[in-house]
Design an enzyme around this catalytic site. Structure first.
Site, short mmCIF file in Angstrom:
data_model
loop_
_atom_site.label_atom_id
_atom_site.label_comp_id
_atom_site.label_asym_id
_atom_site.label_seq_id
_atom_site.Cartn_x
_atom_site.Cartn_y
_atom_site.Cartn_z
N ARG A 79 -16.74 149.51 66.19
CA ARG A 79 -16.57 149.09 67.68
C ARG A 79 -15.94 150.28 68.33
NH1 ARG A 79 -19.70 144.76 68.19
NH2 ARG A 79 -19.23 143.43 66.59
N THR A 83 -7.97 148.60 48.48
CA THR A 83 -6.75 147.68 48.45
C THR A 83 -5.28 148.25 48.94
OG1 THR A 83 -6.90 148.26 46.06
CG2 THR A 83 -7.79 146.01 47.01
N HIS A 131 -15.84 139.73 63.53
CA HIS A 131 -15.19 140.38 62.46
C HIS A 131 -14.31 139.30 61.68
CE1 HIS A 131 -16.54 144.44 63.50
NE2 HIS A 131 -16.62 143.86 64.61
N GLN A 141 -18.10 139.00 70.56
CA GLN A 141 -18.52 140.25 69.56
C GLN A 141 -17.24 140.43 68.65
OE1 GLN A 141 -19.22 143.67 72.34
NE2 GLN A 141 -21.63 143.21 72.34
N SER A 171 -5.78 128.03 74.23
CA SER A 171 -6.54 126.72 74.33
C SER A 171 -7.01 126.38 75.82
CB SER A 171 -5.81 125.39 73.66
OG SER A 171 -6.62 124.10 73.84
N ALA A 172 -8.09 126.50 75.99
CA ALA A 172 -8.39 125.92 77.35
C ALA A 172 -8.89 124.36 77.39
CB ALA A 172 -9.65 126.52 77.97
N ASP A 177 -5.59 143.32 58.29
CA ASP A 177 -4.75 144.60 57.53
C ASP A 177 -5.61 145.78 57.95
OD1 ASP A 177 -7.04 145.11 55.68
OD2 ASP A 177 -7.04 143.03 54.91
C1 LIG Z 1 -23.57 147.88 67.47
C2 LIG Z 1 -23.17 146.54 66.98
C3 LIG Z 1 -24.74 145.77 67.26
C4 LIG Z 1 -24.55 144.28 66.77
N1 LIG Z 1 -25.51 143.63 66.84
C5 LIG Z 1 -25.56 142.15 66.37
C6 LIG Z 1 -26.66 141.39 66.92
O1 LIG Z 1 -27.44 141.71 67.49
N2 LIG Z 1 -26.31 140.10 66.22
C7 LIG Z 1 -25.57 139.80 65.67
O2 LIG Z 1 -25.52 138.68 65.32
N3 LIG Z 1 -24.45 140.52 65.31
C8 LIG Z 1 -24.51 141.82 65.92
N4 LIG Z 1 -23.52 142.68 65.31
C9 LIG Z 1 -22.43 142.13 64.63
C10 LIG Z 1 -22.35 142.63 63.15
O3 LIG Z 1 -23.81 142.13 62.70
C11 LIG Z 1 -21.47 142.04 62.35
O4 LIG Z 1 -21.24 140.79 62.28
C12 LIG Z 1 -19.83 142.58 62.98
O5 LIG Z 1 -19.95 143.70 63.14
C13 LIG Z 1 -18.87 142.23 61.97
O6 LIG Z 1 -19.06 143.01 60.72
P1 LIG Z 1 -18.70 142.52 59.33
O7 LIG Z 1 -19.30 141.19 58.88
O8 LIG Z 1 -18.80 143.78 58.26
O9 LIG Z 1 -16.96 142.37 59.46
P2 LIG Z 1 -15.99 141.23 58.86
O10 LIG Z 1 -16.50 139.97 59.33
O11 LIG Z 1 -14.66 141.80 59.18
O12 LIG Z 1 -16.37 141.41 57.12
C14 LIG Z 1 -15.90 142.75 56.70
C15 LIG Z 1 -16.56 142.82 55.26
O13 LIG Z 1 -16.00 141.64 54.57
C16 LIG Z 1 -17.27 141.44 53.89
N5 LIG Z 1 -17.49 139.77 54.25
C17 LIG Z 1 -16.72 139.32 55.14
N6 LIG Z 1 -16.95 137.82 55.37
C18 LIG Z 1 -18.12 137.77 54.24
C19 LIG Z 1 -18.61 136.50 53.61
N7 LIG Z 1 -18.53 135.44 54.34
N8 LIG Z 1 -19.57 136.89 52.70
C20 LIG Z 1 -19.59 138.06 51.99
N9 LIG Z 1 -18.81 139.02 52.43
C21 LIG Z 1 -18.19 139.06 53.67
C22 LIG Z 1 -18.45 141.90 54.20
O14 LIG Z 1 -18.43 143.16 53.08
C23 LIG Z 1 -18.05 142.73 55.33
O15 LIG Z 1 -18.62 143.80 55.82
C24 LIG Z 1 -23.52 143.97 65.90
C25 LIG Z 1 -22.26 144.87 65.26
C26 LIG Z 1 -22.50 146.00 66.13
C27 LIG Z 1 -21.24 147.06 65.65
#
Ligand SMILES: Cc1cc2nc3c(=O)[nH]c(=O)nc-3n(C[C@H](O)[C@H](O)[C@H](O)COP(=O)(O)OP(=O)(O)OC[C@H]3O[C@@H](n4cnc5c(N)ncnc54)[C@H](O)[C@@H]3O)c2cc1C
Length: 303
Positions: free
Chosen positions: A223, A89, A113, A109, A122-123, A212
């Site tokens: 990434r 935090t 996040h 991609q 906006s397109a 943040d």
């Molecule tokens: C090398 C690589 C390959 C990938 N391949 C694929 C693929 O084939 N298909 C695909 O769909 N995606 C793929 N992804 C995307 C991956 O699964 C994640 O969606 C993406 O990296 C975002 O990560 P995140 O959800 O941890 O990040 P954020 O969305 O920023 O979330 C950060 C953290 O917050 C928490 N959080 C956020 N929202 C919620 C929620 N609603 N509920 C509970 N906890 C939450 C979780 O702890 C999460 O780890 C890939 C990513 C990478 C880096």
């Protein structure tokens, strides 16, 4: 640089009018503020605003009344402690707002996040520019034979030339058709929100992206990693260079514990202990499956 002379003049005007402030200022970040760092052929990353600095992380961790700083060395030690123990935090107290211009397939991609605030060009409202990402020849590679989610050897000769020609031709053709459908010359003209659906995923879009520092580190960890696709990795690397100047102590801790560090499973720790005690441990005797064992031994280049 993918900016027009008018846009460059706007940025220069912003940088020419500094104002005094009582807020925390990071000299390293001030040097980046508003400037566009080119990424790919037409893209960029610009820092539009930021909040906090290394001291703000320490200040939040100590819930202090003043700057929170006792000594730079103490601050660095505390930041490393927070990073080491996933005490996240205090890092959320620092914020960054970026203006990013990126191909649509990279944006798909990036948008995964979820812990960020986004506002995209906006397109429906505006007409997209005729700007498409065309990979540099060294990025035109074949499908990887060892990683289903990656690329392998670089294409060469007539095959590379043909791929480039197809990419450029299709982009030009799609944009010509986009303009033809939008045109109100002797016809009603198709709505912008519909005409855009025929454009390829290598066309550029733009957005403001605010997050943040804790969630930005999470983004960078995934990434800026070698496993991330090159086209998003170069954006992550450009952002990382700004973050390093913004919060040098936090970035150093992130580099050490997250980018440079590894997480070991309980089984891996057990194998390490047994090896340090002089025992020869095989994959079969380790309790790890083949994939885990491969990644574990690859940590120190053992095959
Ligand atoms: C090398 C690589 C390959 C990938 N391949 C694929 C693929 O084939 N298909 C695909 O769909 N995606 C793929 N992804 C995307 C991956 O699964 C994640 O969606 C993406 O990296 C975002 O990560 P995140 O959800 O941890 O990040 P954020 O969305 O920023 O979330 C950060 C953290 O917050 C928490 N959080 C956020 N929202 C919620 C929620 N609603 N509920 C509970 N906890 C939450 C979780 O702890 C999460 O780890 C890939 C990513 C990478 C880096």
């Amino acid at each position: 640089m993918p900016l027009s002379p008018d846009q460059i003049a706007e940025i220069e005007a912003l940088r020419a009018t500094p104002r005094p402030t009582l807020r925390a200022v990071s000299e390293g970040m001030e040097a980046h503020l508003y400037l566009a760092h080119q990424v790919l052929d037409h893209g960029f990353v610009r820092v539009i605003d930021y909040m906090g600095d290394d001291a703000a992380i320490v200040q939040a961790a100590r819930v202090s009344y003043g700057r929170g700083t006792k000594a730079v060395q103490n601050d660095e030690g505390l930041i490393r402690y927070l990073m080491r123990h996933w005490h996240s935090t205090p890092f959320e107290m620092c914020e960054i707002k970026l203006h990013v211009k990126l191909p649509v397939f990279v944006a798909r991609q990036w948008i995964r996040h979820r812990t960020a605030n986004v506002n995209e060009y906006s397109a429906r409202y505006s007409i997209l520019d005729r700007e498409f990402y065309i990979p540099a020849p060294e990025q035109l590679a074949a499908q990887s034979t060892v990683n289903n989610q990656g690329r392998g050897a670089v294409l060469s000769g007539p095959e590379a030339a043909k791929v480039l020609e197809i990419l450029k031709r299709d982009a030009a053709q799609c944009y010509d058709d986009y303009e033809a459908m939008l045109s109100q010359d002797g016809q009603q003209g198709l709505a912008r929100e519909l005409a855009r659906m025929n454009l390829p995923a290598n066309i550029y879009t733009q957005w403001y992206w605010k997050t943040d520092l804790h969630n930005l580190f999470h983004f960078l960890r995934l990434r800026a990693d070698a496993h991330a696709q090159y086209e998003i990795r170069v954006y992550a690397e450009a952002i990382a260079a700004c973050v390093k100047d913004w919060v040098p102590a936090a970035y150093a801790a992130f580099e050490d514990y997250r980018m440079g560090g590894v997480t070991l499973s309980g089984k891996a720790v057990e194998v390490l202990k047994r090896r340090l005690a002089g025992e020869t441990v095989t994959q079969e005797a380790s309790g790890m499956n083949k994939g885990e064992w491969r990644e574990f031994t690859a940590l120190w280049g053992e095959s």
